[in-house]
Design a protein around this motif. Structure first.
Motif, mmCIF file in Angstrom:
data_model
loop_
_atom_site.group_PDB
_atom_site.id
_atom_site.type_symbol
_atom_site.label_atom_id
_atom_site.label_comp_id
_atom_site.label_asym_id
_atom_site.label_seq_id
_atom_site.Cartn_x
_atom_site.Cartn_y
_atom_site.Cartn_z
ATOM 1 N N ALA A 192 71.216 52.437 93.202
ATOM 2 C CA ALA A 192 70.949 51.541 92.205
ATOM 3 C C ALA A 192 72.273 51.050 91.570
ATOM 4 C CB ALA A 192 70.330 52.369 90.958
ATOM 5 N N THR A 193 72.115 49.785 91.129
ATOM 6 C CA THR A 193 73.459 49.179 90.583
ATOM 7 C C THR A 193 73.272 49.068 88.877
ATOM 8 O OG1 THR A 193 72.467 47.110 90.826
ATOM 9 C CG2 THR A 193 73.943 48.033 92.296
ATOM 10 N N GLY A 194 74.253 48.869 87.972
ATOM 11 C CA GLY A 194 73.914 49.091 86.737
ATOM 12 C C GLY A 194 74.997 49.525 85.959
ATOM 13 N N PRO A 195 75.190 49.467 84.474
ATOM 14 C CA PRO A 195 76.122 49.787 83.592
ATOM 15 C C PRO A 195 76.068 51.437 83.789
ATOM 16 C CG PRO A 195 74.528 49.135 82.512
ATOM 17 C CD PRO A 195 74.158 48.729 83.873
ATOM 18 N N THR A 196 77.171 52.241 83.913
ATOM 19 C CA THR A 196 77.174 53.506 83.987
ATOM 20 C C THR A 196 77.130 54.277 82.392
ATOM 21 O OG1 THR A 196 79.575 53.619 84.093
ATOM 22 C CG2 THR A 196 78.389 53.542 86.029
ATOM 23 N N GLU A 197 77.586 53.744 81.533
ATOM 24 C CA GLU A 197 77.542 54.140 80.201
ATOM 25 C C GLU A 197 76.391 54.068 79.399
ATOM 26 O OE1 GLU A 197 80.259 55.705 79.414
ATOM 27 O OE2 GLU A 197 81.386 54.966 81.351
ATOM 28 N N VAL A 342 83.755 43.178 103.129
ATOM 29 C CA VAL A 342 82.696 42.069 102.651
ATOM 30 C C VAL A 342 83.450 41.160 101.579
ATOM 31 C CG1 VAL A 342 80.695 41.233 101.634
ATOM 32 C CG2 VAL A 342 81.003 43.089 103.370
ATOM 33 N N GLY A 343 84.389 41.916 100.581
ATOM 34 C CA GLY A 343 85.072 41.441 99.612
ATOM 35 C C GLY A 343 84.062 41.229 98.346
ATOM 36 N N ILE A 344 83.610 39.949 98.159
ATOM 37 C CA ILE A 344 82.707 39.631 96.861
ATOM 38 C C ILE A 344 81.545 39.759 97.268
ATOM 39 C CG2 ILE A 344 82.464 38.106 94.874
ATOM 40 C CD1 ILE A 344 85.375 37.480 95.070
ATOM 41 N N PHE A 345 80.418 40.405 96.991
ATOM 42 C CA PHE A 345 79.038 40.353 97.189
ATOM 43 C C PHE A 345 78.544 39.198 96.493
ATOM 44 C CE2 PHE A 345 80.048 44.227 98.983
ATOM 45 C CZ PHE A 345 79.132 44.656 100.029
ATOM 46 N N PRO A 346 77.404 38.329 97.256
ATOM 47 C CA PRO A 346 76.809 37.171 96.591
ATOM 48 C C PRO A 346 76.050 37.452 95.362
ATOM 49 C CG PRO A 346 75.631 37.608 98.562
ATOM 50 C CD PRO A 346 76.991 38.485 98.380
ATOM 51 N N VAL A 351 74.316 44.075 97.626
ATOM 52 C CA VAL A 351 75.101 45.447 97.254
ATOM 53 C C VAL A 351 74.125 46.601 97.921
ATOM 54 C CG1 VAL A 351 76.129 47.030 95.915
ATOM 55 C CG2 VAL A 351 76.776 44.573 95.680
ATOM 56 N N ILE A 352 72.838 46.354 97.485
ATOM 57 C CA ILE A 352 71.786 47.258 97.634
ATOM 58 C C ILE A 352 71.723 47.311 99.325
ATOM 59 C CG2 ILE A 352 69.474 48.033 97.402
ATOM 60 C CD1 ILE A 352 70.980 48.807 95.054
ATOM 61 N N ARG A 353 71.554 46.080 99.879
ATOM 62 C CA ARG A 353 71.143 45.962 101.241
ATOM 63 C C ARG A 353 72.397 46.657 102.041
ATOM 64 N NH1 ARG A 353 71.508 40.557 101.684
ATOM 65 N NH2 ARG A 353 69.409 40.424 100.969
ATOM 66 N N LEU A 354 73.605 46.319 101.970
ATOM 67 C CA LEU A 354 74.571 47.151 102.649
ATOM 68 C C LEU A 354 74.556 48.796 102.490
ATOM 69 C CD1 LEU A 354 76.816 47.098 104.523
ATOM 70 C CD2 LEU A 354 78.429 46.581 102.699
ATOM 71 N N VAL A 355 74.670 49.091 101.033
ATOM 72 C CA VAL A 355 74.731 50.418 100.901
ATOM 73 C C VAL A 355 73.455 51.302 101.141
ATOM 74 C CG1 VAL A 355 74.961 52.229 98.811
ATOM 75 C CG2 VAL A 355 76.441 50.023 99.016
#
Length: 394
Positions: A192-197, A342-346, A351-355
């Motif tokens: 998942a992606t998101g704010p860790t705090e 990749v550098g900067i993901f669109p 990000v989820i696709r690659l990871v």
């Protein structure tokens, strides 16, 4: 592939080419014999289905070098060796190459150069994007699959990757969840992606794992993310183990460079203890010894003792694995290596696709590797009474 590895290790290229040519000849002969119904030169007309009609030459470029093939021809129908790609499937092959290139960390812009290097015409970035999205079906099926069995230990770690959000480039936390089931095997549980705090993020992520079937969690191993402790307690009623390695790095920041070797040696004596009681006692002893020379560190130790030593309440055989997030370090290293290209993901979806694709590969490796923990050592942390009985499988 074994022959190719020989070439890459410096084997005699001429010998390898001869071996490849011989293997190709034998494969073609076997395939043509199946089509004609008779071996080459046989005079039995009863079993023959079609006549041969000489050969046609074709050049085959390999890593070992150029090989001239003589492909058998048939009087009726056609034959093309299975180890070569027919032209009509070139589009499928190109798609596979681009997908693999993306998974290997080649940026969208670089894929165009890759295609040109293959002797094909370049394709637009939008075309590449449409093609790589075909990976989503497999990745989403993997990340949303039902989770079966008990997982007493769950590791969570975050890697930061740059992506575009609302026109800005932000560093996005990408979370990986890995668990060990009561059969001793590791599994990638989620990404998942998101704010860790934020507690709401952690609660939502852990809830999604629970909704997919994750149960039996006793210990969550992670860094000191605000909100995670409360979320782990509410969703799984589990204890949070603060990563011992990360805590040590933070602790040493409160002492001078000259003091660090001595302080490190003192703190390591805590983790060398044989029992939970001895570890807690040694922790208090070291904290008291540091109060005068490093009061901030001593105060930090007082606040962190329960979190950093939580692992000592579990079977001692598991202490090396469950005291830190080190088991995820190799995974994070692979993610950073690929994502840095990749550098900067669109967007976050990319990000989820690659990871997710990388984690799918890792899951396949773990499925055929040996157990990470033994069945006997996991029995005390299982909710299944059958697992606790010696010699009885759940």
């Amino acid at each position: 592939m074994a022959l190719i590895e020989l070439v890459e290790k410096g084997a005699d290229a001429d010998l390898v080419r001869e071996m490849l040519a011989f293997a190709a000849e034998r494969m073609m002969e076997t395939e043509v014999q199946a089509l004609t119904g008779a071996p080459h030169g046989a005079r039995d007309p009863s079993g023959r289905q079609v006549q041969r009609n000489g050969y046609r030459e074709r050049s085959w470029e390999t890593r070992a070098g150029h090989i001239d093939l003589e492909i058998p021809r048939l009087r009726k129908g056609s034959y093309f060796p299975s180890f070569l790609e027919p032209r009509r499937t070139a589009e499928k092959a190109l798609t596979a190459v681009i997908q693999e290139a993306y998974v290997q960390g080649i940026s969208t812009r670089s894929v165009d150069n890759l295609v040109k290097a293959m002797g094909l015409t370049g394709i637009s970035k939008s075309s590449v994007s449409r093609l790589v999205e075909q990976i989503d079906e497999r990745v989403n099926a993997f990340l949303n699959r039902p989770i079966e069995g008990e997982f007493p230990y769950v590791w969570l770690d975050a890697t930061y990757i740059k992506s575009r959000q609302a026109g800005r480039i932000l560093s996005t936390a990408t979370i990986i969840a890995v668990g060990v089931s009561t059969d001793g095997r590791r599994e990638v549980l989620g990404v998942a992606t998101g704010p860790t705090e934020a507690e709401t993020f952690w609660k939502g992520f852990l809830r999604s794992l629970a909704d997919r079937g994750l149960r039996g969690v006793k210990l969550v191993i992670a860094d000191d993310h605000k909100g995670l402790r409360a979320a782990a307690s509410k969703v799984f009623h589990a204890t949070l183990q603060r990563c011992r390695i990360h805590w040590m790095r933070n602790a040493l920041a409160h002492v001078s460079t000259k003091q660090r070797p001595a302080v490190t040696a003192m703190i390591k004596t805590i983790f060398a203890q044989e029992t939970s009681q001895e570890a807690h006692k040694q922790w208090r002893t070291i904290a008291d010894a540091l109060r005068d020379r490093a009061p901030r560190l001593a105060e930090m130790m007082d606040a962190a003792r329960e979190d950093v030593l939580a692992y000592t309440a579990f079977p001692k055989d598991h202490w090396p694995q469950i005291s830190s997030t080190n088991p995820l370090e190799r995974l994070n290293g692979e993610i950073k290596r690929r994502s840095d290209v990749v550098g900067i993901f669109p967007n976050d979806a990319a990000v989820i696709r690659l990871v997710g694709a990388l984690m799918l590969e890792q899951q396949d490796e773990w499925a055929v590797s040996r157990r990470y923990m033994s069945l006997e050592s996991l029995a005390p942390v299982s909710d299944n009474p059958l697992i606790k009985l010696p010699g009885v499988a759940a």
